[in-house]
Every structure is written in C-alpha cells, then in structure tokens.
Design a protein around this motif. Structure first.
Motif, PDB file in Angstrom:
ATOM      1  N   ASN B   3       0.820  -1.208   0.000  1.00 31.01           N
ATOM      2  CA  ASN B   3       0.000   0.000   0.000  1.00 31.01           C
ATOM      3  C   ASN B   3       0.852   1.256   0.000  1.00 31.01           C
ATOM      4  O   ASN B   3       0.540   2.226  -0.684  1.00 31.01           O
ATOM      5  CB  ASN B   3      -0.921   0.004   1.220  1.00 31.01           C
ATOM      6  CG  ASN B   3      -2.024  -1.019   1.085  1.00 31.01           C
ATOM      7  OD1 ASN B   3      -2.401  -1.372  -0.025  1.00 31.01           O
ATOM      8  ND2 ASN B   3      -2.517  -1.505   2.205  1.00 31.01           N
ATOM      9  N   THR B   6       2.156   1.745  -3.419  1.00 32.03           N
ATOM     10  CA  THR B   6       1.092   2.196  -4.325  1.00 32.03           C
ATOM     11  C   THR B   6       0.848   3.697  -4.169  1.00 32.03           C
ATOM     12  O   THR B   6       0.742   4.428  -5.149  1.00 32.03           O
ATOM     13  CB  THR B   6      -0.216   1.445  -4.034  1.00 32.03           C
ATOM     14  OG1 THR B   6       0.044   0.049  -4.075  1.00 32.03           O
ATOM     15  CG2 THR B   6      -1.278   1.787  -5.042  1.00 32.03           C
ATOM     16  N   ILE B   7       0.772   4.148  -2.912  1.00 30.47           N
ATOM     17  CA  ILE B   7       0.540   5.577  -2.664  1.00 30.47           C
ATOM     18  C   ILE B   7       1.732   6.397  -3.161  1.00 30.47           C
ATOM     19  O   ILE B   7       1.563   7.423  -3.822  1.00 30.47           O
ATOM     20  CB  ILE B   7       0.329   5.850  -1.158  1.00 30.47           C
ATOM     21  CG1 ILE B   7      -0.834   5.048  -0.616  1.00 30.47           C
ATOM     22  CG2 ILE B   7       0.156   7.344  -0.891  1.00 30.47           C
ATOM     23  CD1 ILE B   7      -2.158   5.703  -0.688  1.00 30.47           C
ATOM     24  N   ARG B   9       3.818   5.696  -5.474  1.00 33.39           N
ATOM     25  CA  ARG B   9       3.810   5.730  -6.940  1.00 33.39           C
ATOM     26  C   ARG B   9       2.780   6.712  -7.469  1.00 33.39           C
ATOM     27  O   ARG B   9       3.025   7.449  -8.415  1.00 33.39           O
ATOM     28  CB  ARG B   9       3.502   4.323  -7.473  1.00 33.39           C
ATOM     29  CG  ARG B   9       4.697   3.699  -8.133  1.00 33.39           C
ATOM     30  CD  ARG B   9       4.432   2.283  -8.510  1.00 33.39           C
ATOM     31  NE  ARG B   9       3.372   2.152  -9.507  1.00 33.39           N
ATOM     32  CZ  ARG B   9       2.995   0.979 -10.003  1.00 33.39           C
ATOM     33  NH1 ARG B   9       3.572  -0.118  -9.582  1.00 33.39           N
ATOM     34  NH2 ARG B   9       2.050   0.923 -10.908  1.00 33.39           N
ATOM     35  N   LYS B  10       1.610   6.696  -6.812  1.00 33.53           N
ATOM     36  CA  LYS B  10       0.554   7.626  -7.220  1.00 33.53           C
ATOM     37  C   LYS B  10       1.022   9.069  -7.035  1.00 33.53           C
ATOM     38  O   LYS B  10       0.789   9.922  -7.895  1.00 33.53           O
ATOM     39  CB  LYS B  10      -0.696   7.359  -6.392  1.00 33.53           C
ATOM     40  CG  LYS B  10      -1.899   8.111  -6.824  1.00 33.53           C
ATOM     41  CD  LYS B  10      -2.461   9.178  -5.980  1.00 33.53           C
ATOM     42  CE  LYS B  10      -2.075   9.816  -4.814  1.00 33.53           C
ATOM     43  NZ  LYS B  10      -2.525  10.900  -4.200  1.00 33.53           N
ATOM     44  N   GLN B  13       3.561   9.876  -9.667  1.00 33.55           N
ATOM     45  CA  GLN B  13       2.852   9.965 -10.937  1.00 33.55           C
ATOM     46  C   GLN B  13       2.140  11.310 -11.052  1.00 33.55           C
ATOM     47  O   GLN B  13       2.149  11.945 -12.100  1.00 33.55           O
ATOM     48  CB  GLN B  13       1.841   8.830 -10.988  1.00 33.55           C
ATOM     49  CG  GLN B  13       1.474   8.376 -12.364  1.00 33.55           C
ATOM     50  CD  GLN B  13       0.454   7.235 -12.282  1.00 33.55           C
ATOM     51  OE1 GLN B  13       0.300   6.589 -11.245  1.00 33.55           O
ATOM     52  NE2 GLN B  13      -0.240   6.996 -13.362  1.00 33.55           N
ATOM     53  N   SER B  14       1.523  11.745  -9.951  1.00 31.02           N
ATOM     54  CA  SER B  14       0.771  12.990 -10.054  1.00 31.02           C
ATOM     55  C   SER B  14       1.699  14.198 -10.112  1.00 31.02           C
ATOM     56  O   SER B  14       1.360  15.217 -10.698  1.00 31.02           O
ATOM     57  CB  SER B  14      -0.265  13.110  -8.936  1.00 31.02           C
ATOM     58  OG  SER B  14       0.370  13.294  -7.710  1.00 31.02           O
ATOM     59  N   ALA B  17       2.575  14.076 -13.769  1.00 25.88           N
ATOM     60  CA  ALA B  17       1.454  14.288 -14.683  1.00 25.88           C
ATOM     61  C   ALA B  17       1.091  15.765 -14.730  1.00 25.88           C
ATOM     62  O   ALA B  17       0.495  16.242 -15.687  1.00 25.88           O
ATOM     63  CB  ALA B  17       0.249  13.467 -14.239  1.00 25.88           C
ATOM     64  N   SER B  18       1.428  16.496 -13.683  1.00 26.34           N
ATOM     65  CA  SER B  18       1.152  17.935 -13.655  1.00 26.34           C
ATOM     66  C   SER B  18       2.467  18.660 -13.951  1.00 26.34           C
ATOM     67  O   SER B  18       3.529  18.051 -13.967  1.00 26.34           O
ATOM     68  CB  SER B  18       0.622  18.317 -12.283  1.00 26.34           C
ATOM     69  OG  SER B  18       1.635  18.119 -11.325  1.00 26.34           O
ATOM     70  N   GLU B  91      -5.609  17.007  -1.552  1.00 22.89           N
ATOM     71  CA  GLU B  91      -6.500  15.846  -1.364  1.00 22.89           C
ATOM     72  C   GLU B  91      -7.751  16.268  -0.606  1.00 22.89           C
ATOM     73  O   GLU B  91      -8.840  15.764  -0.856  1.00 22.89           O
ATOM     74  CB  GLU B  91      -5.811  14.750  -0.553  1.00 22.89           C
ATOM     75  CG  GLU B  91      -4.535  14.250  -1.147  1.00 22.89           C
ATOM     76  CD  GLU B  91      -4.675  12.918  -1.852  1.00 22.89           C
ATOM     77  OE1 GLU B  91      -5.800  12.486  -2.145  1.00 22.89           O
ATOM     78  OE2 GLU B  91      -3.626  12.310  -2.118  1.00 22.89           O
ATOM     79  N   THR B  96     -10.577  13.855  -2.544  1.00 24.54           N
ATOM     80  CA  THR B  96      -9.978  12.531  -2.690  1.00 24.54           C
ATOM     81  C   THR B  96      -9.527  11.975  -1.343  1.00 24.54           C
ATOM     82  O   THR B  96      -9.272  10.787  -1.215  1.00 24.54           O
ATOM     83  CB  THR B  96      -8.775  12.563  -3.648  1.00 24.54           C
ATOM     84  OG1 THR B  96      -7.972  13.697  -3.319  1.00 24.54           O
ATOM     85  CG2 THR B  96      -9.239  12.688  -5.070  1.00 24.54           C
TER      86      THR B  96
END
Lengths: 328, 254
Positions: B3, B6-7, B9-10, B13-14, B17-18, B91, B96
């Motif tokens: 977990n 995963t967080i 990486r997110k 990624q964000s 991505a921005s 968030e 989110t």
C-alpha cells in the motif's frame, strides 16, 4: 449486512446525527431520504469509516467500522457526493490505483479494472484525464471506483445528482442491477428515485430517523382516507349535495371555476372505490364529466409532512391534505 | 508495504502528470547551474592567482563542492514548500481524502506513501546535479567519499523538510496557506541560530542544534557524525508523527 445502532455525531455543540438506528439486509437497496443538512452524508461517512461516531456502533458484514476498520473498509465501496477523482490521472490509471489500495490481489487488478470499466460504460474514456470528463462520466468513474473491489456494501451519496435525464435513468438501472449482489445504501433528495429503485426508505430530518418503511407502505400509512378529484361541467347545479348523498363519501369540497366548471375533491372511506358511483351520479345529473382521478399522496407530500416542524406527531396529523380536508 | 508503494507511486505519478515536477526540476537545474558556474569561475580565478609552490593547491572538495552544495540547501529551502504544500491540502480540497480514508489503508501507510513520493521527486531533482559533479570528475580529481556524504546529508535534510511540509499541509485545505507557512517555518529553522548568541552559551548551543542547515556542514566536509544523523532522523520521525496526529484529529473533528 449493515447494522447501525444508536448512532450519534456531534460537532461541538451541534448534533448532526442524533440516535439513529436502522439495519439493512443483504442484497437490499435502502434509500436514505432527507432534506439538505439532515445528516445523510454524516451517517454515510460514519458507515464508510471516514469519520468515527460520537456514540453508537456501526457494523458492516459483522465488522465494526471503528474497531475493525480495515476489514469493514475492504467490504465497503463508497461514492461520495463529489466523485473523488485525481484530475491529472487517466481514467484507467485512476481505477487501477483504486483497485490496488482497495486490496484487489495484484494479478486480478487488470481483469477487475476491465470488468468494472465495461460495467459502468467508461471503457471508451480509458485514456482521458479524469479532470477533463463531463459530470456524467465523472459520476460513472466514481461508481467504477466504488465497485472495483466487488464490495458487499455500496454506499452512494446522491449518485444521480448533476446527471442529465438519460444518465439518471441509466444510473438507476445500474443501481437496481447492483442490488441483489450488493447491499446498497443510497442517499437522495429526489423522491421518485426512491420509489423506483429502493426496497426500503429511511427518512431522516434534523439528525433523527422519522420513518423507516417501504415506499408503498409509507404512502399507504399516511393516507387516512382516499381522495378523488373530479372536474365537471355543471352550470348552476348544487354539486356538493348531489355527491354527498353517495354512500361511502365522507366529505365533498367543491370549488366553482369559470364557465360552469366545478373542481371537486371527494373523500371517501378507505378501501372503498366510489369512482363508478361518482361517474354514474354525474351522468345521471346531466353534467359533463371532464376529469376523474384518484389523488394519491405522493412521496413528496409524505416527505414534506415528515420533515417539517411537527414531524414528531402522529402521521395522520402530519399529513397536511388530511387536516385541511377535515375542517372544510 | 504494498500500500505504501502504491501511494508513493501515485504521488510521483501525479507530480509528473502535472507541471509541478517539470517546473520544480527545471528551475532547480537553472539555479543550480548558475551557482555551479559562478563558483567554478571563482575557483578558477583563485587557482590561477596562486603561485606554484607557495602552499598546498586548493582542495576541490573543500573549495568547490562543499560551497556548491551549501548553496543547494538554500535552493531546496525555497523549492521544497512547492513540493509538499499540495500533498494533503489538495486531497482535502478535491475530496480525494474521502477515497483514501475510506480505503483499507492505515494512516501511517498513507503518510509514508506521501513522504516517499515527495522524497522520490526530491531525489530526482538532486540527481540532476550528478551531471555537474560528473563534469568535475571528468576534468578534475575530487575525492568521491565527501561527495557521497554531501548527497546523504542533502537527502536527510530534504527528508526533514518534507516531513515538516507534510505536517503543515495536513493542517489546511488551502495550498497557498500551506506553502507560505511551510516556507516561513523552513526559513526560521534555517536562520534560527542568528539570534542564538542573545540566549547565552547554553541557549546558543541548543538553538544552533535546532538549525536544520547547521547539521549539513559536517556532511559537506565528508564527515558522517551520528549526532547529525540522529538529529535528522528524529526530526523526520517527529514530523511524520505530528502528521499522523493531525490527520487523526481531523477525522474526529470532521
């Protein structure tokens, strides 16, 4: 499947939810109905484990949402009022991310993501960024997110808010399909939605449960008598007297309009259908029968009567139509 | 652990991505390049002015690499709030947070994920400077060990900033508020020893120990002192602990 017992939530001196208890059986679709600020969202947030309750307990599939939070959360899918999307992520990346944090086993992630995207009709938007989607698609991605780990319990906070009429129908269909396999709790203030999709309704006002029943029972319970509405063309006639003579009719309220048109409300004993007699009398008198229909108390009326100030009093008193009628 | 990754990486990624990651890394590279070039120029002047045989030649590690990386710590001070200010504030604003808090994750997993994500971006940012250091190794003969320790020191210092930034971001919904408060706190932690002398010798010792950049000096000299390592690690753990408390209290207050 969901047991809510004596749930209260206080924010400082303000009580948002006050001693709410209800339970939802497996496969049931429960509608959570109430005006804005009644405590719907707070209750749902407690069920989903977003915030703890001040008092009372909630169990989901036998797991307490507070003391056994991780297990309860594994079995719950939640669509908040605004879908919790990351605007910079593509739809596929987002759903995949949610699958991972919801504990979908690594090798099943891909299959689940494809399944859910197909089910919620978002596969054609897979590579689009979440922030660039229309409201309808955002809502569907939100639903996909809630479904991804195939939870026992789905909690949907106003799932149809902001959708266009066609999307609303699709969303309701999807929710109805989901019932049976999943236990669904959905909140709304759109009343027809409840009668169309839900097996049972919990009406909540100012933090308190004011009614729990099936939509049909609620309608029946609040109707002390049956009311018919007629419109006849009867220039100069005494409509009231003629109709009051029919057996089973308890009250006639006539209101004359222009051109000899009269609008009439007729109360009759419950369970007695007087439509034939009414029609026969009108014809017999030589009047023109323009309209004859039963006046049902709609869910709107029930909702209003239950959620306005004297919500605590007996249902018969609470129905405004009935009280008005008796005094006329 | 899955977990946390995963967080993390997110988060990474964000960032990518921005525009955040590209702007932060790009302008960091620009500023670093400028500092690097001007210090090289200064170093060159100094070397040329020295008459041969009048003493030991200038040490490239002490005279160039050390100062360059002390400058990096200043840039990091300005850049870091922009990396951390969004972590929690965004968030919360976009809702989110509801997704994260209703998922089968513990608060600690979320916090560590966010921490590692921001640390990852910071590491990529620092990695840009390897190019410049590489040039030095190509044309000079610096020692690699002090270079390694300075990177270690910078990573630890950055991790401190991140843990403090996470905490501040967890207090508000507003990114600008988070950014400004973070910047002010970082700056104060940097200059806290200026006033140290007015508190007497003991006070000065305590206060200069609190200064976040003071601890970097030894790393720049090639010394790994456990005192500094422990300072940084305890700072990081304390920041993450405060973040956990803040997230938990937010939950209760609703």
């Amino acid at each position: 499947m969901i047991e809510v017992q004596h749930l209260s939530k206080r924010y400082g001196p303000f009580t948002a939810v006050d001693d709410v208890s209800f339970s939802v059986g497996a496969g049931e679709i429960l509608g959570f109905l109430g005006p804005n600020g009644a405590g719907k969202t707070t209750t749902m947030r407690i069920i989903t484990g977003y915030m703890p309750a001040s008092e009372g307990t909630v169990t989901v599939a036998g797991h307490d949402v507070f003391s056994d939070a991780i297990e309860a959360k594994k079995r719950t899918g939640y669509l908040p009022e605004t879908p919790p999307l990351y605007p910079d992520m593509s739809v596929r990346d987002y759903v995949t991310f949610v699958a991972r944090i919801k504990g979908v086993p690594s090798r099943e992630v891909r299959g689940r993501v494809d399944d859910v995207m197909k089910k919620t009709h978002i596969a054609d938007m897979a590579s689009r960024h979440c922030g660039k989607l229309s409201k309808g698609y955002k809502q569907r991605v939100g639903l996909a997110q809630a479904l991804i780990h195939n939870p026992d319990v789905l909690v949907l906070d106003e799932p149809t808010a902001g959708l266009d009429p066609k999307q609303i129908i699709e969303a309701r269909q999807l929710i109805t399909e989901l019932g049976g396999n999943h236990t669904v709790v959905l909140s709304t203030h759109i009343l027809p939605e409840v009668s169309q999709t839900c097996n049972r309704v919990v009406i909540i006002a100012r933090g308190k449960v004011v009614a729990v029943d099936t939509p049909d029972n609620l309608t029946a319970r609040l109707r002390g008598s049956e009311t018919m509405y007629l419109q006849v063309s009867a220039p100069g006639a005494d409509v009231t007297q003629a109709l009051a003579a029919i057996a089973g009719i308890t009250r006639v309220k006539a209101e004359a309009g222009g051109n000899g048109l009269v609008s009439i409300e007729v109360d009759c004993e419950q369970g007695r259908d007087v439509r034939r007699e009414l029609a026969a009398t009108v014809v017999h008198q030589g009047w023109g029968l323009l309209e004859l229909r039963p006046m049902r108390m709609s869910l709107e009326d029930i909702f209003l009567s239950l959620t306005t100030e004297d919500a605590g009093s007996a249902p018969a008193d609470a129905a405004p139509a009935a009280t008005e009628a008796a005094s006329a | 652990m899955r977990n946390v990754i995963t967080i993390a990486r997110k988060e990474l990624q964000s960032y990518f991505a921005s525009p955040i990651a590209y702007v932060v890394i790009g302008f960091f590279a620009l500023l670093f390049g400028y500092f690097f070039a001007s210090l090289i120029y200064w170093f060159e002047q100094q070397s040329l002015q020295m008459t041969p045989g009048s003493g030991p030649p200038l040490n490239i590690n002490q005279a160039l690499i050390g100062p360059v990386f002390m400058n990096v710590s200043v840039i990091v001070l300005f850049v870091m709030p922009m990396i951390t200010m969004r972590t929690y504030a965004e968030e919360k604003r976009s809702g989110t947070m509801e997704l994260l808090l209703t998922s089968p994750l513990t608060d600690v997993q979320i916090i560590l994920g966010k921490f590692l994500g921001a640390l990852g971006l910071y590491a990529v940012m620092l990695a840009v400077t390897l190019i410049h250091v590489g040039v030095l190794f190509l044309y000079g003969n610096p020692e690699w060990k002090p270079v390694a320790t300075v990177y270690l020191g910078l990573l630890l210092m950055g991790a401190c900033f991140i843990s403090a930034g996470l905490f501040i971001s967890s207090l508000t919904k507003n990114q600008i508020v988070a950014g400004m408060v973070t910047f002010a706190v970082f700056l104060l932690l940097w200059v806290i020893n200026w006033l140290g002398q007015s508190f007497g010798p003991t006070g000065q010792a305590v206060i200069s120990h609190l200064s976040i950049t003071e601890h970097l000096d030894d790393f720049a000299r090639g010394i790994i002192d456990t005192k500094h390592v422990i300072y940084y690690l305890s700072f990081i753990v304390f920041g993450l602990f405060l973040t956990a408390k803040s997230v938990d209290s937010e939950r209760w207050r609703g």
